[in-house]
Structure formats: C-alpha cells, structure tokens
Design an enzyme around this catalytic site. Structure first.
Site, PDB file in Angstrom:
ATOM      1  N   GLY A 172      -1.412  -2.202 -56.026  1.00  0.00           N
ATOM      2  CA  GLY A 172      -2.137  -2.035 -54.770  1.00  0.00           C
ATOM      3  C   GLY A 172      -3.112  -3.174 -54.518  1.00  0.00           C
ATOM      4  O   GLY A 172      -3.207  -3.694 -53.404  1.00  0.00           O
ATOM      5  N   ASP A 173      -3.839  -3.571 -55.562  1.00  0.00           N
ATOM      6  CA  ASP A 173      -4.760  -4.701 -55.429  1.00  0.00           C
ATOM      7  C   ASP A 173      -4.014  -5.988 -55.103  1.00  0.00           C
ATOM      8  O   ASP A 173      -4.453  -6.787 -54.265  1.00  0.00           O
ATOM      9  CB  ASP A 173      -5.534  -4.880 -56.731  1.00  0.00           C
ATOM     10  CG  ASP A 173      -6.530  -3.766 -56.972  1.00  0.00           C
ATOM     11  OD1 ASP A 173      -7.517  -3.681 -56.229  1.00  0.00           O
ATOM     12  OD2 ASP A 173      -6.318  -2.979 -57.907  1.00  0.00           O
ATOM     13  N   THR A 174      -2.888  -6.196 -55.780  1.00  0.00           N
ATOM     14  CA  THR A 174      -2.148  -7.434 -55.573  1.00  0.00           C
ATOM     15  C   THR A 174      -1.546  -7.496 -54.180  1.00  0.00           C
ATOM     16  O   THR A 174      -1.561  -8.548 -53.528  1.00  0.00           O
ATOM     17  CB  THR A 174      -1.050  -7.569 -56.639  1.00  0.00           C
ATOM     18  OG1 THR A 174      -1.643  -7.486 -57.937  1.00  0.00           O
ATOM     19  CG2 THR A 174      -0.339  -8.905 -56.505  1.00  0.00           C
ATOM     20  N   ALA A 177      -4.288  -8.389 -51.883  1.00  0.00           N
ATOM     21  CA  ALA A 177      -4.627  -9.803 -52.021  1.00  0.00           C
ATOM     22  C   ALA A 177      -3.635 -10.685 -51.267  1.00  0.00           C
ATOM     23  O   ALA A 177      -4.022 -11.621 -50.564  1.00  0.00           O
ATOM     24  CB  ALA A 177      -4.657 -10.190 -53.502  1.00  0.00           C
TER      25      ALA A 177
END
Length: 404
Positions: A172-174, A177
C-alpha cells in the site's frame, strides 16, 4: 561509496524530503535514483525509524541502504522555529517537497504547503497520507496495511473461507509512493507551460483502490461482491498455481485463447483444447474446475522444472514461485542489472535491487550510499548561505545536528 552523479533525467531537480518510513521516502528514492538532489530531513537522535527496522548490520537496517540511497541527510528538530525557518529556506529554492505526515502536522509546524507554494510559486508539493487531506477520515492515523484493507485488496488476498492475509511487503505504501511520483512528474511537466507549482494529494487507500480493476463497476452493474479466490483469478481461466511432483507449485497462465489450445496440447488434452465451448474465456470460466483438474492431474506427475520446460517449449506463460534465494541466483536478474553490488562505508559489499525503470539514454543509478544521520547537515546549511558561526549556534541549540 560515492561517485560523481551521472546526468540522470532528473539531474538539477532539487527535492526536500520530510517524510519517514516508507511511502514518502520511497517516492523520493525513486527521484534520487534518476539524478534528483534529495535532501532528507530527519529528527536528531534516532533519525528516520526505518534506520532500525528489520535486520541490522552494524546497527543500521540494510533496508536503509536501498530506501535512502543517493540522498543527503539533514538532521533538524522541526519543533523549533529556527528549524522550521530552515525548511522554508530550502522550500524556497526547491522544485519538489515531499511529506507523508498526518494531515495537519505540517501546518502545526508553520509549514503549510499552500504557504510554501505561495512563497515559491514553482514548488510542487507531494502529500501522502492514509485518507487524504480532506474528507471525514482525514485525521485518522493511516498506515499502508489500513489502506490495503480499505482499498479492497485485503479482502481478496485469502483462500475462500479463511482469514484474509496481507501481502508480505508494504504494498500500500509503495503504490501510494508510485502514484506520488507520477503526480510529481505530471506537475513538473505542466509547470513548463504555466510556470506554476501545485499540491498533490495522495491517499494510501486511493492508490490501492486505483489498482482494483473491475471491482467497483461489477458491483455497480451486477451487485457482485468479488471474494477471495486463493491463487486463482476469478473470471479469467485458466490461471492458477498447480501442485507438482515433489511438493512445489507451478504458476500457469493459459487464459489467452490460442495459449489455452497450446496448453491443452502440451498436457495431452486436445479434447479440451478443441472443445468449441472452451474456445473463449466466457466458456472456460463456466468449466474452470474441469480445466484446473486436468492441468493439476498433469502437473502432479512432473516436477516444477519438468512442467516449466514443457510449457516453455509450448510458449505457454508459466513460472515458479521464487524465494529471495532463487532471485539472488537467477541469471536473468543478473543480466538485467537487478542484483547490484555496492560497497558499504565499512568496506563490506551488499547486494541491493537495481534501478527501475530502465531508460536507454539517461539511465538511473546509485552514485552515493545511504547517508549517516546528519552527514550532510553542515553542507546543506552552507548552501543556504549560513556562516560557520550561525551553523555552530544552531548545532549548539539543538536545532541542527551534524554527524557525530
């Protein structure tokens, strides 16, 4: 390791990174890989928490060597007004500022992005948060795992009837980003016409949701709530993981019409390959259990290697499930430059992922190891025009921390 920076496609781009952990720093890392000058602002003391996450070498996470390569470290106590003024000075000269704090944190430090853009009209600001800068959930704390769940991904990653599992990395973070990087590049492109910067608002859950394919329109049109399907992909057949002799699995994607016929010929089931009801995906989905059973009966009598050799000869997409040991030993990874050897400051070597994507004329690269905390504080201060006396005073008052 520090070598002259090749003129990457983003050479000359000045970036200020105010984020920590994963989403914001991953976006900045991507820009730094392609030549941007990224000044990473970290709190004095421990610095970015990622420095101590997972497996440590000489007290520092080896993950840090990937996430912060090509960056410079400026240790600033953002709670102090003098530190906030330094950020404003950096933002006044920057092209891009990246932050991934909870909404309101920047404003609480006197660093409202709208005001930063007003002071530097060409500034592009990327804001990554769990739920975005607006809406009823904006003030909730949101990590990648929450975004994966709210975005619809976690519900699908399970075997039917069993507890949903997480993807084994912070996907999810990637995803957030990468959406942020796309937004930055679009804003910079538009700035060439207008001369104006802008603020980019990326929510973790929205980045995940943007990748959920037909999930919502299927619900809208048919009331269909897609559920977990294990290793299969509902509505597309055949594509699954099939048990092989010896206990391994082969991933086989025979869902193209012509590919399906080649797959059936390879496993000796021309009867299924030539069945007119199975000539297209719609028909195959109706009989997917029969097709999967036929493929599974064939794979369970062969090892993974034997399955892959046969399907490669038949031009059917198939592969094994890689561990990191498989990745590190794979000749294709090596040939593509994806197993990059770097020399750490202590002289040891470390293998890290190579650069993605690959540009033919202006490729990215690693020209500098991940920085030690505050390694570049003095240099950045001098670039802002501060005198040695001023720098010494800031260090003495704990506003700035240099490298010990």
């Amino acid at each position: 390791m520090e070598t002259p920076n090749a003129a990457g496609p983003l050479a000359g781009l000045k970036v200020v990174e105010l984020g920590q952990l994963i989403a914001g720093p991953f976006a900045a890392k991507t820009l730094a890989d392609f030549g941007a000058d990224v000044v990473k602002i970290e709190p004095p003391g421990a610095g970015d928490p990622l420095r101590s996450w997972r497996l440590l070498k000489n007290g520092t996470s080896v993950w840090w060597q990937v996430q912060s390569r090509n960056k410079r470290s400026l240790a600033l106590d953002l709670k102090q007004p003098e530190a906030q003024e330094i950020v404003r000075k950096l933002a006044a000269e920057a092209d891009v500022l990246i932050e991934n704090f909870r909404p309101g944190a920047m404003e609480g430090w006197g660093l409202d992005p709208q005001q930063l853009v007003a002071a530097n009209p060409r500034l592009v600001v990327l804001r990554i948060s769990g739920y975005g800068q607006t809406g009823p959930y904006r003030d909730r704390p949101g990590f990648g795992v929450v975004g994966e769940a709210m975005g619809g991904l976690r519900h699908l990653t399970a075997e039917p009837g069993r507890v949903p599992v997480r993807v084994g990395v912070s996907i999810g973070d990637t995803l957030a980003a990468l959406h942020g990087v796309i937004g930055i590049l679009m804003a910079l492109h538009e700035r060439q016409r207008s001369g104006q910067g802008q603020v980019i608002d990326v929510a973790l859950y929205e980045a995940v949701f943007n990748c959920m394919e037909s999930l919502l329109p299927e619900y809208s049109a048919f009331g269909a709530v897609r559920g977990p399907a294990g290793s299969a992909l509902p509505g597309i057949a055949p594509t699954n993981a099939y048990l092989c002799a010896g206990g391994g699995y082969a991933l086989i994607a025979g869902n193209g019409d012509s590919i399906y016929k080649r797959l059936m010929a390879a496993i000796g089931r021309e009867d299924l390959g030539n069945d007119p009801e199975l000539a297209n995906n719609t028909g195959r989905v109706k009989r997917v259990e029969e097709i999967d059973a036929a493929i599974g009966a064939w794979t369970k009598t062969r090892t993974v290697d034997e399955v892959l050799q046969a399907l490669d000869a038949a031009s059917v997409p198939a592969g094994r499930i890689y561990t990191v040991a498989d990745i590190a030993a794979d000749p294709h990874y090596a040939a593509r430059g994806m197993l990059q050897q770097i020399r750490l400051d202590d002289g040891d070597t470390l293998t890290v992922p190579g650069i993605v994507p690959k540009l033919s004329r202006t490729p990215g690269g690693q020209h500098r190891n991940a920085p030690r905390l505050g390694q570049d504080s003095e240099a950045v201060m001098r670039e802002l025009g501060l005198t040695e006396e001023q720098i010494a005073g800031l260090k003495r008052r704990g506003v700035v921390k240099g490298e010990e």
